[in-house]
Design an enzyme around this catalytic site. Sequence first.
Site, PDB file in Angstrom:
ATOM      1  N   SER A 119       0.833  -1.198   0.000  1.00  8.35           N
ATOM      2  CA  SER A 119       0.000   0.000   0.000  1.00  8.35           C
ATOM      3  C   SER A 119       0.879   1.264   0.000  1.00  8.35           C
ATOM      4  CB  SER A 119      -0.951  -0.041   1.200  1.00  8.35           C
ATOM      5  OG  SER A 119      -1.933   0.955   1.098  1.00  8.35           O
ATOM      6  N   ASP A 121      -9.780  -6.241  -3.559  1.00 10.89           N
ATOM      7  CA  ASP A 121      -9.313  -5.029  -2.907  1.00 10.89           C
ATOM      8  C   ASP A 121     -10.238  -3.867  -3.258  1.00 10.89           C
ATOM      9  OD1 ASP A 121      -7.940  -3.028  -1.678  1.00 10.89           O
ATOM     10  OD2 ASP A 121      -6.039  -3.354  -2.710  1.00 10.89           O
ATOM     11  N   HIS A 165      -7.044  -6.398   0.151  1.00 10.63           N
ATOM     12  CA  HIS A 165      -5.955  -5.449   0.401  1.00 10.63           C
ATOM     13  C   HIS A 165      -4.885  -6.041   1.307  1.00 10.63           C
ATOM     14  CE1 HIS A 165      -4.296  -1.441   0.171  1.00 10.63           C
ATOM     15  NE2 HIS A 165      -4.150  -1.401   1.487  1.00 10.63           N
TER      16      HIS A 165
END
Length: 489
Positions: A264, A382, A410
């Site tokens: 991320s 995600d 995610h």
Amino acid sequence: MLTSFLEGLLCCLTSKSANIVVPVETSEPADGYEFVEVKPGRVLRVRHIIPDRPVVEEPTGQGGSVSCKRKITVYRNGQLFIENLGDTASAEPKNGQNGKTEPNSPAEVEPVDCANTSPPVSIPEARSDGITAGNNGASEAGERDVAPAAEQNDQLQQPRMRRRKPKRTVVIDCERKISACKGTHQDVALFFIHGVGGSLDIWGSQLDFFSRLGYEVIAPDLAGHGASSAPQIAAAYTFYALAEDMRLIFKRYARKRNILIGHSYGVSFCTFLAHEYPEQIHKMVMINGGGPTALEPSLCSIFNLPTCVLHCLSPLFAWSFLKAGFARQGAKEKQLLKENNAFNVSSFVLRAMMSGQYWPEGDEVYHAELTVPILLVHGMHDKFVPVEEDQRMAEILLMAFLKLLEDGSHMIMMECPEVVNTLLHEFFLWEPASPPPPKKESKTRPETAKANSDNAKASSEPAKVRPATARQTSSNCGAEEKPDSRAKK
């Protein structure tokens, strides 16, 4: 929920921030954990594991060299044109039917199921070499005579187009050597960097797996996360402040060949390090990192609300993160969040992190300049990062391999640790096919050379036929011609 609301109300009345994260009192290394003071009063917790390698293997130096040649042109309207000049396609691996990698073949985007592996789905890549229209050769041949006249007419009728001047042109021309990185190599180090709201504990499965294989692993806690110190200054959580922390951690633990693994927001720090230290970064992994766009905080974000209001809404944030970050929302996922200390940061740190994501340099050109081979891993469920963003990232990068996990979201490294560990390990061991060695010219001895020259001279001279043999052949020819002459009569 009621307790959080009361704490938030008390926070508003006293003008103090709640949930302040402070580091552990001791700074002694314990169980692989170290506390590094990157700046005065700024202490980061780092998990550093140096395994006991029963067998130490020196790198053989083999591998493949990839020619990194590309021209990046940026026009004033923001249009980007990338022209690959080198032979980078030969360095891209492809998974065959037997599961082994096949070098010298174009890369593929493959969806991988955590339970059952599905067949690969190939996505064609856009090419700028040329455009071909039509598959009928006869129609093309028939239009060849008409095409020149039509082109001349078009040139006479159409006005001359002004050639656009590029705003900036970047030319990359280098040779990069890529080799397999094994756990028995002492010059290899793995760096794991988490994102907003996480901690180094989210990498627990990966740290244990690769340390058992003999790899040296380093995983820091960002400032305000995990057990690192949490300064009560918003400027301490800007992208540049956190990137400088990661630079100091990297310089402290770096080896000769380093592999960066980011998740991320942590992908942006990995990209920053790969751009700053291209010679020391050997490979890189991006897990749900998003597209190659410059970072800029949103003015209409909910995280712009006062800290006390965000603290009241913290249970709602935790619930929404569970819904969006995991493909399944059960007791197992809730336990993973609790055990791995994910999304457990103060409201002040969360607000400062979201408003400090300002990085205008990290645009498409910045990512296109990277020459390191990169593996992109994306979870299909995600809801934070769409799959189109990772696909755009794979198109911009010079050497990128995109893997899609069907059952992941995610937090894919926590949902499907076995699949992610396998993908990462195969990528660490991957190396492009080396070209075959040049053939050596055979050196013949003088006697053999003399014999070869005599044979060549003999073959070049015309054959000498004896007179008797010549007369015999002529008589045979005459005997064969007589029946033919009779037949004609």
